[in-house]
Design a protein around this motif. Structure first.
Motif, PDB file in Angstrom:
ATOM      1  N   ILE A 121      -0.411  -0.370  -4.659  1.00 17.88           N
ATOM      2  CA  ILE A 121      -1.747   0.211  -4.829  1.00 17.88           C
ATOM      3  C   ILE A 121      -1.944   1.384  -3.876  1.00 17.88           C
ATOM      4  CG2 ILE A 121      -4.229  -0.241  -4.696  1.00 17.88           C
ATOM      5  CD1 ILE A 121      -3.744  -3.084  -5.563  1.00 17.88           C
ATOM      6  N   SER A 122      -2.521   2.466  -4.427  1.00 15.29           N
ATOM      7  CA  SER A 122      -2.880   3.649  -3.648  1.00 15.29           C
ATOM      8  C   SER A 122      -4.392   3.741  -3.588  1.00 15.29           C
ATOM      9  CB  SER A 122      -2.326   4.891  -4.343  1.00 15.29           C
ATOM     10  OG  SER A 122      -2.971   6.049  -3.865  1.00 15.29           O
ATOM     11  N   ILE A 123      -4.945   4.158  -2.447  1.00  7.60           N
ATOM     12  CA  ILE A 123      -6.403   4.340  -2.404  1.00  7.60           C
ATOM     13  C   ILE A 123      -6.802   5.778  -2.731  1.00  7.60           C
ATOM     14  CG2 ILE A 123      -6.837   2.390  -0.867  1.00  7.60           C
ATOM     15  CD1 ILE A 123      -7.432   4.593   1.326  1.00  7.60           C
ATOM     16  N   GLY A 124      -5.846   6.645  -3.020  1.00 13.30           N
ATOM     17  CA  GLY A 124      -6.215   8.007  -3.393  1.00 13.30           C
ATOM     18  C   GLY A 124      -5.019   8.928  -3.307  1.00 13.30           C
ATOM     19  N   TYR A 182      -3.675  11.220  -1.583  1.00 12.73           N
ATOM     20  CA  TYR A 182      -3.429  11.879  -0.305  1.00 12.73           C
ATOM     21  C   TYR A 182      -2.541  10.940   0.485  1.00 12.73           C
ATOM     22  CZ  TYR A 182      -7.501   8.897   0.050  1.00 12.73           C
ATOM     23  OH  TYR A 182      -8.377   7.848  -0.094  1.00 12.73           O
ATOM     24  N   VAL A 183      -1.857  11.470   1.496  1.00 10.52           N
ATOM     25  CA  VAL A 183      -0.926  10.619   2.232  1.00 10.52           C
ATOM     26  C   VAL A 183      -1.501  10.284   3.610  1.00 10.52           C
ATOM     27  CG1 VAL A 183       1.406  10.415   3.162  1.00 10.52           C
ATOM     28  CG2 VAL A 183       1.036  11.593   0.993  1.00 10.52           C
ATOM     29  N   LEU A 184      -1.653   8.991   3.862  1.00  7.85           N
ATOM     30  CA  LEU A 184      -2.103   8.500   5.171  1.00  7.85           C
ATOM     31  C   LEU A 184      -0.884   8.263   6.048  1.00  7.85           C
ATOM     32  CD1 LEU A 184      -4.524   5.840   3.689  1.00  7.85           C
ATOM     33  CD2 LEU A 184      -5.238   7.934   4.847  1.00  7.85           C
ATOM     34  N   GLY A 214      -0.269   5.585   7.655  1.00  8.11           N
ATOM     35  CA  GLY A 214       0.213   4.229   7.398  1.00  8.11           C
ATOM     36  C   GLY A 214      -0.714   3.552   6.422  1.00  8.11           C
ATOM     37  N   GLY A 215      -0.355   2.352   6.007  1.00  2.00           N
ATOM     38  CA  GLY A 215      -1.156   1.646   5.004  1.00  2.00           C
ATOM     39  C   GLY A 215      -2.334   0.870   5.578  1.00  2.00           C
ATOM     40  N   THR A 242       0.857  -1.190   0.000  1.00  2.83           N
ATOM     41  CA  THR A 242       0.000   0.000   0.000  1.00  2.83           C
ATOM     42  C   THR A 242       0.894   1.242   0.000  1.00  2.83           C
ATOM     43  OG1 THR A 242      -0.035   0.061   2.408  1.00  2.83           O
ATOM     44  CG2 THR A 242      -1.801  -1.148   1.350  1.00  2.83           C
ATOM     45  N   SER A 243       0.714   2.073  -0.999  1.00  6.65           N
ATOM     46  CA  SER A 243       1.593   3.235  -1.109  1.00  6.65           C
ATOM     47  C   SER A 243       0.912   4.328  -1.912  1.00  6.65           C
ATOM     48  CB  SER A 243       2.880   2.802  -1.829  1.00  6.65           C
ATOM     49  OG  SER A 243       3.665   3.923  -2.100  1.00  6.65           O
ATOM     50  N   PRO A 244       1.085   5.596  -1.494  1.00  9.17           N
ATOM     51  CA  PRO A 244       0.433   6.666  -2.259  1.00  9.17           C
ATOM     52  C   PRO A 244       0.948   6.777  -3.696  1.00  9.17           C
ATOM     53  CG  PRO A 244       1.760   7.576  -0.450  1.00  9.17           C
ATOM     54  CD  PRO A 244       1.778   6.091  -0.304  1.00  9.17           C
ATOM     55  N   ALA A 279      -5.697   1.883   4.258  1.00  5.59           N
ATOM     56  CA  ALA A 279      -5.758   1.491   2.842  1.00  5.59           C
ATOM     57  C   ALA A 279      -6.025  -0.015   2.741  1.00  5.59           C
ATOM     58  CB  ALA A 279      -4.454   1.865   2.141  1.00  5.59           C
TER      59      ALA A 279
HETATM   60  N1  ADE Z   1      -0.133   4.883   2.554  1.00  8.56           N
HETATM   61  C1  ADE Z   1      -0.105   6.205   2.777  1.00  8.56           C
HETATM   62  N2  ADE Z   1      -0.951   6.845   1.976  1.00  8.56           N
HETATM   63  C2  ADE Z   1      -1.556   5.897   1.208  1.00  8.56           C
HETATM   64  C3  ADE Z   1      -2.521   5.935   0.182  1.00  8.56           C
HETATM   65  N3  ADE Z   1      -3.067   7.067  -0.249  1.00  8.56           N
HETATM   66  N4  ADE Z   1      -2.902   4.770  -0.384  1.00  8.56           N
HETATM   67  C4  ADE Z   1      -2.348   3.615   0.017  1.00  8.56           C
HETATM   68  N5  ADE Z   1      -1.432   3.513   0.977  1.00  8.56           N
HETATM   69  C5  ADE Z   1      -1.027   4.652   1.582  1.00  8.56           C
END
Ligand code: ADE
Length: 228
Positions: A130-133, A135-137, A139-140, A86-88, A143
């Motif tokens: 995969i990113s869910i959007g 924006y930066v969370l 942690g994953g 999970t990554s932006p 997501a």
């Molecule tokens: N980790 C930090 N931001 C995320 C995002 N937008 N989607 C998936 N993982 C994330």
């Protein structure tokens, strides 16, 4: 299907995985969600899983060893179709991706944290990011919870009414038609007459028109951007 989620915050995921749609899918035997604490795999005596980045950059980076060992332990038990990170900066999670993943047998979701994971893990072990959007969370985990929910609910049999997952928003790249329930007249706010007519063909036509009109108005990008 089986989803293994690797995280440094298992307590954050447990409420999601044991309840609602994910809980129901598991009690029906249609899905299994297993959460693994990455700290259980570190060889560090202080249970650390991160370290400073080379190059003097800010933040902390998740180390190779615990992630590699955790994934290896899972792979020793069964074959995996995907190892997702999970990554932006990953590909955008959509309904089409959820549908596709729901057909897999076993997937791993690795939740990122801090500044991210050592890039060698991404190069050697991760099959999909995969990113869910945009924006930066922190942690994953959120997501991973979003993805697990969206994937599991489209597995046939998980949702009581078989039709309802198929008629969801986005399933045909279109938004859903509005829905109404009793009473037909609430404070003078009336349900459209067509829905009370009992005429199935006309109702279906109304529904399709509504879907098209709402999509044109609210999300025209979906109509120009056919997904598979
Ligand atoms: N980790 C930090 N931001 C995320 C995002 N937008 N989607 C998936 N993982 C994330």
């Amino acid at each position: 299907m089986r989803i293994d989620i690797i995280t440094v915050l298992p307590e954050m995921l447990e409420p999601f995985t044991n309840q609602s749609i994910l809980g129901r899918a598991q009690s029906k035997g249609l899905a299994e969600i297993h959460v693994h604490n990455l700290r259980d795999y570190t060889k560090d005596k202080h249970r650390r899983v991160d370290d400073y980045p080379f190059g003097g950059f800010a933040g902390m980076v998740m180390q190779c060893q615990p992630i590699d060992d955790c994934i290896a332990a899972l792979k020793a038990e069964r074959d995996y179709d995907e190892v997702i990170y999970t990554s932006p900066d990953g590909e955008q999670f959509t309904q089409a991706v959820a549908n596709e993943l729901s057909l897999k047998e076993n997937i791993i979701i690795l939740c990122g944290h801090y500044k991210g994971i050592d890039h060698r893990i991404r190069e050697h072990l991760i099959t999909r990011e995969i990113s869910i959007g945009d924006y930066v969370l922190t942690g994953g985990e959120l997501a991973a919870a979003v993805m697990a929910d969206a994937v599991v609910r489209v597995i046939p049999g998980v949702i009581g009414d078989e039709q309802s997952a198929l008629s969801d928003c986005f399933q045909d790249n279109m938004l859903s038609a509005p829905v109404y329930t009793r009473p037909a007249d609430y404070k003078g706010w009336r349900v459209p007459d067509i829905l009370l007519s009992g005429h199935e063909a006309n109702i279906k036509e109304w529904e399709l028109n509504q879907m098209l009109e709402r999509t044109k108005k609210l999300r025209p990008d979906l109509l120009n951007n056919e997904q598979d």
